[in-house]
Design an enzyme around this catalytic site. Structure first.
Site, PDB file in Angstrom:
ATOM      1  CG  ASP A 109      43.373  38.727  36.889  1.00  0.00           C
ATOM      2  OD1 ASP A 109      44.014  38.116  37.757  1.00  0.00           O
ATOM      3  OD2 ASP A 109      42.177  39.081  37.038  1.00  0.00           O
ATOM      4  CG  ASP A 137      44.724  30.183  37.780  1.00  0.00           C
ATOM      5  OD1 ASP A 137      45.061  29.177  38.441  1.00  0.00           O
ATOM      6  OD2 ASP A 137      43.616  30.736  37.907  1.00  0.00           O
ATOM      7  CG  HIS A 174      43.374  36.031  42.670  1.00  0.00           C
ATOM      8  ND1 HIS A 174      43.185  36.229  41.334  1.00  0.00           N
ATOM      9  CD2 HIS A 174      44.717  35.959  42.854  1.00  0.00           C
ATOM     10  CE1 HIS A 174      44.353  36.262  40.712  1.00  0.00           C
ATOM     11  NE2 HIS A 174      45.304  36.095  41.620  1.00  0.00           N
TER      12      HIS A 174
END
Ligand code: G3H
Ligand code: 13P
Ligand code: ZN
Length: 330
Positions: free
Chosen positions: A93, A115, A232
């Site tokens: 994550d 990310d 998210h």
């Protein structure tokens, strides 16, 4: 190099294809310890739901990457022992660098998120492409992100949303080769997603947060039809859990989440993965606080972790059955 297939794990490709066709979302639950893993697997076996086990950078620091991977491997065997083989994805994550993603891939993860949402568009494209090139050599799926969520993401905190720009998504997906895309449409991380002054009150005086930007989601769906979208910051912050925590000595203030009907609507769209962490934290804390307050002489962790784990399992089952729609999709 450990290949996730040897551990009995799967990547997210087929799960997302089925979720897209069936108009439901796969649960992506964060875990840091044994009890969270047990609750997740028990809930998924009971409901016959596939699941994504998520490990954040903070979880790696807290629990150790090796131990978490063995827990995920154990989760596969545990689900079989409980009587149903649940498809399990082990996912990084909010991966922040190529090196971290590579390390997770070499360590048995079946899916990673890179990310780059805080970078410039071109830097995000380049970094995401680099991760995809490596991950796809090992049949590992990759989630990218466009747009920035307000709130706290690990050590990074953002005051305001930058909504995903629909005009960028087609180009981003094409240039990077990602398998799924996280977007920003008004959700945020943590248990304080909105300030009370951002909300209105319904007839019963309950605070109602501003709606998610479904108009942006629809624009994105038009640009990349059939492409898996990730949400998210999708905890709903159940008020009964917040109240239990506060009743038994906690001091949570202005804890406000995303209303469940909005998450249901998202799950029935191109959103194929819904990330939930904070709600699990609340359930665990509520269970422990209540037990220890009512049983002050208890000091065996099993005495207070068992009720907390049961609350957590009930929460996950509720999400699967009433919000995500992934029941019987394993
Ligand atoms: O997106 C953030 C997740 O809730 C993980 O949080 O970094 O505190 O483990 P954490
Ligand atoms: P919540 O804080 O809303 O549970 O979001 C979790 C998340 O997005 C993990 O990546
Ligand atoms: Zn997140």
């Amino acid at each position: 190099m450990i290949n996730y297939k040897e551990l009995g794990l799967v990547n997210s490709k087929e799960l997302f294809a089925k979720a897209m066709a069936g108009r439901y979302a796969i649960p992506a639950f964060n875990f840091n310890n044994l009890e969270q893993m047990q609750a997740i697997i028990q809930a998924c076996v009971d409901t016959k739901s596939p699941v994504i086990l998520q490990v954040s950078a903070g979880a790696r620091k807290y629990a150790n990457q090796t131990l978490l991977r063995y827990l995920a491997q154990g989760a596969v065997e545990y689900s079989k022992e409980l009587g149903f083989h649940v498809p399990i994805v082990l996912h990084l994550d909010h991966g922040s660098s190529f090196e971290l993603c590579k390390s997770c891939i070499e360590f048995g993860f079946s899916s990673v998120m890179i990310d780059g949402s805080h970078l410039s568009y071109d830097e995000n494209v380049a970094l995401t492409r680099q991760v995809v090139d490596y991950a796809h050599q090992h049949d590992v799926t990759v989630e990218g992100e466009l747009g920035v969520l307000a709130g706290v993401e690990d050590e990074v905190s953002h005051e305001h949303h930058t909504y995903t720009e629909p005009d960028q998504v087609e180009d981003f997906v094409k240039k990077t080769g990602v398998d799924s895309l996280a977007i920003s449409i008004g959700t945020s991380h943590g248990a304080n997603k909105f300030k009370p002054e951002q909300c209105t009150r319904n007839a019963d005086g309950i605070l109602v947060p501003p709606p998610l930007r479904f108009d942006i989601l629809e624009e994105i769906e038009k640009r990349i039809p059939g492409f898996p979208i990730v949400l998210h910051g999708a905890s709903s912050v159940p008020q009964d859990l917040v109240n239990t925590i506060n009743q038994y000595g906690g001091a949570l203030k202005d804890a406000i989440g995303i209303p469940e009907e909005q998450l249901r609507k998202a799950a029935a769209s191109a959103v194929c993965k819904i990330n939930i962490d904070s709600d699990g934290r609340l359930a665990m804390t509520a269970g422990i606080r209540e037990h220890l307050t009512l049983n002050p002489a208890d000091f065996d962790p099993r005495q207070y972790l068992s009720p907390a784990r049961n609350l957590l399992k009930d929460l996950y089952k509720h999400k699967i059955e009433n919000v995500l729609g992934s029941v019987n999709k394993a």
